[in-house]
Design an enzyme around this catalytic site. Structure first.
Site, PDB file in Angstrom:
ATOM      1  N   ASN A 394       0.823  -1.203   0.000  1.00  0.00           N
ATOM      2  CA  ASN A 394       0.000   0.000   0.000  1.00  0.00           C
ATOM      3  C   ASN A 394       0.861   1.258   0.000  1.00  0.00           C
ATOM      4  O   ASN A 394       1.046   1.885  -1.041  1.00  0.00           O
ATOM      5  CB  ASN A 394      -0.966  -0.027   1.180  1.00  0.00           C
ATOM      6  CG  ASN A 394      -1.931   1.147   1.164  1.00  0.00           C
ATOM      7  OD1 ASN A 394      -1.892   1.982   0.276  1.00  0.00           O
ATOM      8  ND2 ASN A 394      -2.789   1.218   2.155  1.00  0.00           N
ATOM      9  N   ASP A 395       1.402   1.608   1.153  1.00  0.00           N
ATOM     10  CA  ASP A 395       2.151   2.864   1.256  1.00  0.00           C
ATOM     11  C   ASP A 395       3.282   2.973   0.242  1.00  0.00           C
ATOM     12  O   ASP A 395       3.578   4.058  -0.246  1.00  0.00           O
ATOM     13  CB  ASP A 395       2.732   3.012   2.671  1.00  0.00           C
ATOM     14  CG  ASP A 395       1.641   3.267   3.691  1.00  0.00           C
ATOM     15  OD1 ASP A 395       0.580   3.794   3.293  1.00  0.00           O
ATOM     16  OD2 ASP A 395       1.843   2.945   4.868  1.00  0.00           O
ATOM     17  N   VAL A 396       3.898   1.839  -0.088  1.00  0.00           N
ATOM     18  CA  VAL A 396       5.058   1.880  -0.989  1.00  0.00           C
ATOM     19  C   VAL A 396       4.675   2.169  -2.429  1.00  0.00           C
ATOM     20  O   VAL A 396       5.537   2.302  -3.291  1.00  0.00           O
ATOM     21  CB  VAL A 396       5.877   0.569  -0.929  1.00  0.00           C
ATOM     22  CG1 VAL A 396       6.431   0.367   0.456  1.00  0.00           C
ATOM     23  CG2 VAL A 396       5.064  -0.617  -1.380  1.00  0.00           C
ATOM     24  N   THR A 397       3.349   2.258  -2.708  1.00  0.00           N
ATOM     25  CA  THR A 397       2.920   2.582  -4.068  1.00  0.00           C
ATOM     26  C   THR A 397       2.270   3.955  -4.128  1.00  0.00           C
ATOM     27  O   THR A 397       1.810   4.378  -5.170  1.00  0.00           O
ATOM     28  CB  THR A 397       1.871   1.574  -4.564  1.00  0.00           C
ATOM     29  OG1 THR A 397       0.707   1.657  -3.715  1.00  0.00           O
ATOM     30  CG2 THR A 397       2.404   0.166  -4.529  1.00  0.00           C
ATOM     31  N   ALA A 435       1.002   3.975   7.477  1.00  0.00           N
ATOM     32  CA  ALA A 435       1.340   5.372   7.734  1.00  0.00           C
ATOM     33  C   ALA A 435       0.096   6.203   8.027  1.00  0.00           C
ATOM     34  O   ALA A 435       0.197   7.381   8.358  1.00  0.00           O
ATOM     35  CB  ALA A 435       2.095   5.969   6.550  1.00  0.00           C
TER      36      ALA A 435
END
Lengths: 465, 102
Positions: A394-397, A435
């Site tokens: 999720n956050d890494v995209t 996050a």
């Protein structure tokens, strides 16, 4: 009984073998041989220790018994542990190294004659300093790793636990450790030694509880580093080269991994240590929660999109590990490949709960490692790919990291998933990631959300292909 | 004047940190998990200290407070040594290249 010089040379040999063990990991082909070097180094170190003490009486039998008991427990765990539980296992193992260092230090403190360090109450100053540093770092490693283990296992909540005055308290405890070591060395009092241990256990515990689940890659690497420094401290006490070399190797290895993980999140080491996201970001997320339209689809739509693609990039994340979806994923990819669709995997440095977590899971599912790419290697390919299949990440995209300077993850390197012609996003719900921020990718024109369990969805897509 | 042996050990320590630094940077990121498990295993070479501690009892009385801690440390380190190396071996065995015939 062999001479001290000869045994020192053998310890050096085993230290060199450990270096070769790490060297082997530079590529998967040489890694297996590297591991054998490591095992050989360990065998040499143990045999030399037996020979140099020259004590083969009853005690020796007991040593063998304890090695066997511990060894069988370790072997049992090693064969039974599922690959998804690797972060917990590594955290657990770190705690054992830490505790072993503490025990050796206690033993040396109680009976310094056995180690040629002087007599109780009058231990050589240098040795006492090294011993107390080794013991303190070992204790921190132990209690810190236990907390990390509990958080990873889900026994303890993964969310950061913070309270008022946390940082001043930690600072006071850290200073008191230094003072205690100083007093201990000047008075040789055994009471101070025990207090030092208790305080060190306490600080390890306090340092890790404010750190949240997704920061675990940093924590595990950091504890890895600590376990090395603890071993090195004991190595100085015992004047043992193998232990000093190994401690330095492990210490710097863990430090580098922590650095890589921090860089993967664009956060400083201290930022992570001083407590997770969360605390400051709560307000912004809850207020900014507006309803935006999303497109959602089912397995059939996803299968249709992929069938008509010529290249697909898979982006796995922690959700894949939780859902144990790696095997289902590989079956899906096999089907795609039969249709002459090019498939590769893109792995973000902090995907998962420990460095390299995703790579191990994919390897377990028989994905060839030359189809798996790191962020820098593959990021330019998204623009030319037809479909990005995001599973459990999720956050890494999140493109916000590139566009919105207000965002807490601004500046974090992310995978350029949104540049793909279409994005398939497998997720249970629209809830924000760790996050605590909304992912803009959900609302993009070319994104199709697939709301389901990762494993089930992947299996359904395979059926529809 | 003779140099204190401590200085030599310190030299070994500092140089090993540098060796570790360069060796670990050359580890491929896909093997970072095995790297952690193998560093775990090798840092359990602390068992050499545990063995000395365990053997510190005399022949009439194998167990004294000091040696008991030694024996406990031996068991803990042995869990790590066997567990660490074996699980690394298990992981590394899974890393395969693409089959040629595909």
């Amino acid at each position: 009984m062999i001479s001290a010089n000869l045994s020192a040379i053998f310890y050096l040999v085993s230290g060199v073998l450990f270096i070769l063990a790490l060297r082997g990991l530079s590529s998967p082909e040489t890694s297996r041989q590297g591991n054998l070097f490591g095992i050989l180094g360990m065998i040499i170190a143990i045999i030399v220790t037996f020979l140099s003490t020259g004590n083969f009486s009853t005690g020796f039998i007991f040593v063998l018994i304890f090695i066997l008991v511990g060894g069988s427990v370790g072997a049992f765990i090693a064969y039974r542990i599922p690959m998804t539980a690797m972060p917990e296992l590594v955290a657990g193992f770190h705690s054992l190294v830490g505790l072993a260092a503490v025990f050796v230090a206690i033993s040396a403190f109680l009976n310094p004659e056995a180690f040629n360090l002087g007599v109780p109450g009058n231990i050589k100053l240098g040795s006492l300093i090294e011993m107390s540093i080794g013991a303190a770092v070992g204790a921190i490693t132990f209690s810190g790793s236990v907390i990390a283990f509990l958080k990873l296992q889900g026994i303890m909540s993964g969310s950061p636990i913070t309270f008022k005055g946390q940082h001043p308290l930690n600072a006071i405890i850290l200073i008191s450790i230094v003072v205690l070591i100083y007093l201990l060395c000047s008075t040789q009092s055994s009471n101070l030694f025990w207090i030092l241990l208790v305080v060190s256990f306490l600080i390890g515990f306090l340092l890790i509880i404010p750190i949240g689940g997704a920061d675990m890659p940093v924590v595990i690497s950091m504890l890895n580093s600590y376990s090395g420094w603890a071993a090195a401290g004991i190595g100085f006490t015992l004047e043992n080269t193998a232990l000093i070399i190994t401690g330095a190797l492990v210490g710097s290895s863990g430090a580098i991994l922590s650095y890589i993980m921090c860089k993967g999140m664009n956060r400083s080491f201290f930022n992570v240590i001083l407590g997770g996201f969360g605390a400051t970001e709560d307000i912004t997320t809850s207020s900014a929660k507006e309803q935006r339209p999303v497109k959602s689809g089912n397995a059939d739509d996803a299968a249709f999109l992929m069938k008509n693609a010529s290249s697909v990039i898979i982006v796995p994340g922690y959700g894949m590990a939780v859902a144990q979806a790696q095997h289902a994923l590989r079956e899906m990819v096999d089907t795609l490949k039969k249709n002459d669709i090019k498939v590769s995997y893109a792995i973000h440095p902090v995907a998962g709960r420990m460095p390299g977590h995703m790579n191990v899971l994919l390897a377990e599912a028989n994905v060839p490692y030359d189809e798996v790419f790191e962020l820098e290697e593959i990021n330019n390919d998204f623009a030319n790919a037809d479909v990005a299949f995001v599973i459990g990440a999720n956050d890494v995209t999140n493109p916000v990291a590139k566009t919105d300077p207000q965002s807490p993850i601004y500046g974090m390197p992310v995978l350029d998933v949104e540049k793909c012609k279409s994005v398939l996003f497998v997720k249970r719900s629209l809830s924000p990631g760790y996050a605590g921020i909304d992912n803009d990718l959900f609302y993009k024109e070319n994104t199709l959300m697939l709301f389901a369990d990762a494993k089930k969805m992947t299996e359904d897509i395979t059926k529809n292909l | 004047m003779e140099i204190d042996p401590l200085i030599f050990r310190l030299s070994i320590f500092i140089l090993s940190i540098f060796v570790g630094y360069y060796v670990v940077w050359s580890v491929t990121p896909s093997l970072h998990t095995p790297l952690m498990s193998v560093t775990n295993a090798i840092s359990s070479v602390i068992i050499v200290g545990a063995i000395i501690a365990g053997l510190s009892g005399n022949s009439d009385n194998v167990f004294n407070t000091s040696s008991i801690f030694g024996f406990l440390a031996i068991a803990l380190a042995a869990i790590n040594i066997f567990g660490g190396f074996l699980v690394t071996q298990r992981m590394l065995a899974m890393y395969k290249k693409k089959k040629k015939d595909k």
